[in-house]
Design a protein around this motif. Structure first.
Motif, PDB file in Angstrom:
ATOM      1  N   LYS A 136      -6.383  30.457 -10.574  1.00 47.92           N
ATOM      2  CA  LYS A 136      -5.780  31.229  -9.258  1.00 47.92           C
ATOM      3  C   LYS A 136      -5.944  30.151  -7.952  1.00 47.92           C
ATOM      4  N   GLU A 137      -7.387  29.491  -7.808  1.00 44.97           N
ATOM      5  CA  GLU A 137      -7.461  28.640  -6.839  1.00 44.97           C
ATOM      6  C   GLU A 137      -6.682  27.395  -6.857  1.00 44.97           C
ATOM      7  N   THR A 139      -3.300  28.531  -5.541  1.00 44.64           N
ATOM      8  CA  THR A 139      -3.126  28.565  -3.896  1.00 44.64           C
ATOM      9  C   THR A 139      -3.100  27.343  -3.224  1.00 44.64           C
ATOM     10  N   GLU A 173       0.454  25.773  -3.845  1.00 42.24           N
ATOM     11  CA  GLU A 173       1.514  26.605  -2.848  1.00 42.24           C
ATOM     12  C   GLU A 173       1.171  26.424  -1.250  1.00 42.24           C
ATOM     13  N   GLU A 174      -0.175  26.192  -0.944  1.00 38.20           N
ATOM     14  CA  GLU A 174      -0.442  25.647   0.405  1.00 38.20           C
ATOM     15  C   GLU A 174       0.391  24.315   1.030  1.00 38.20           C
TER      16      GLU A 174
END
Length: 306
Positions: free
Chosen positions: A3-4, A7, A10-11
């Motif tokens: 997940k990290e 993220t 995505e950023e």
């Protein structure tokens, strides 16, 4: 993918594409990257898929992170998503693609179970036509499975995820390892034999086996002949002999026992359809003849009665 990491990707994507697109949601992720549903910021909103490839993951696996973009950008077929734009930075490759409204066949089968025969024939023909086009371009996909077959809202099949696709004559690190989902991996790949057109044909047959039976194909790693016999037996109980013959030939253990090309598969599918149409026509003629006989007997009976 953790997940990290998603993220972070995505950023990074938001910071690069903020003026052009807004990210709606994540569509999926894997070991090499992730895919987002994005929408253009213009007056006429348009949907796209943004695929982000992690260069580090590709380098760790000794694969070419630009190959998928290079392969897809030259393709033009309704069964393959169109590439809109490709860009990269130090860490990632970004591919803006046609957005497909639909669901992968894996999800469709999990929801609905095995499908009716008429749909099976349509999907088999659609997949075979697209893969024939791909092979005629001198390419092989090497990762044919239900997850990579999208059923659109228009009931069309589109093939996605060309991350392992390559030119037929090229050999790379993916040929020296077993990549992909084991249940849909051709038996020769477990012995590190290179991917060929017959690898895609096996993936086609295994995918259609899953669609037909609602069950994953038997793993071909340890006892391929036994696994093949189990699948052949199961198919014979479910689908007509013509379809069983096409699928079992597609998933034969030895590559040389399989079809040589998707042209041959399409030929057998068309022949099967013609044979079926002829059988229907014969039955209709037989039914008409029976009616005529009964009508004749009835009339003769009436005449005799007078």
């Amino acid at each position: 993918m953790k997940k990290e990491k998603i993220t972070i990707i995505e950023e990074q994507a938001r910071s690069i594409f903020n003026q052009e697109y807004q990210i709606i949601k994540i569509l999926g992720n894997g070991g090499m990257g992730c895919v987002f549903h994005v929408q253009s910021n213009g007056l006429e909103k348009a949907d796209f898929a943004l695929k982000v490839l992690d260069k580090e993951a590709y380098t760790d696996n000794q694969l070419d992170f630009m190959r998928e973009a290079d392969v897809m950008i030259g393709l033009d077929h309704p069964g393959i998503p169109k590439i809109i734009a490709v860009t990269e930075d130090q860490d990632y490759v970004y591919m803006v693609q046609e957005y497909i409204r639909g669901e992968p066949l894996s999800l469709v089968i999990r929801k609905c179970g095995k499908i009716r025969e008429e749909y099976l024939r349509i999907w088999m023909e659609s997949m075979a036509e697209t893969l024939d086009y791909l092979h005629r371009q001198g390419l092989i996909h090497r990762d044919i499975k239900p997850d990579n077959m999208m059923l659109t809202d228009n009931c069309e099949i589109k093939i996605i995820d060309f991350g392992l696709a390559r030119k037929k004559e090229q050999i790379d690190q993916a040929d020296k390892k077993v990549f992909g989902t084991l249940s849909f991996t051709a038996p020769e790949r477990f012995t590190k034999k290179v991917g060929t057109a017959q690898t895609d044909i096996y993936g086609f047959g295994a995918t259609m086996y899953y669609v037909t039976t609602g069950k994953k194909p038997e793993n071909m790693k340890t006892s391929p002949q036994e696994s093949f016999a189990m699948m052949e037996k199961k198919l014979a109980k479910i689908v007509p002999p013509e379809i069983t013959q096409i699928l079992t030939k597609s998933i034969a253990v030895k590559p040389h026992q399989r079809y040589k090309s998707f042209v041959e598969i399409l030929s057998d599918l068309n022949h099967d359809q013609q044979t079926k149409a002829e059988r229907i026509q014969e039955r209709q003629v037989q039914a008409i003849n029976v009616l005529l006989i009964w009508a004749t007997l009835f009339i003769m009976g009436l005449i005799t009665a007078y």
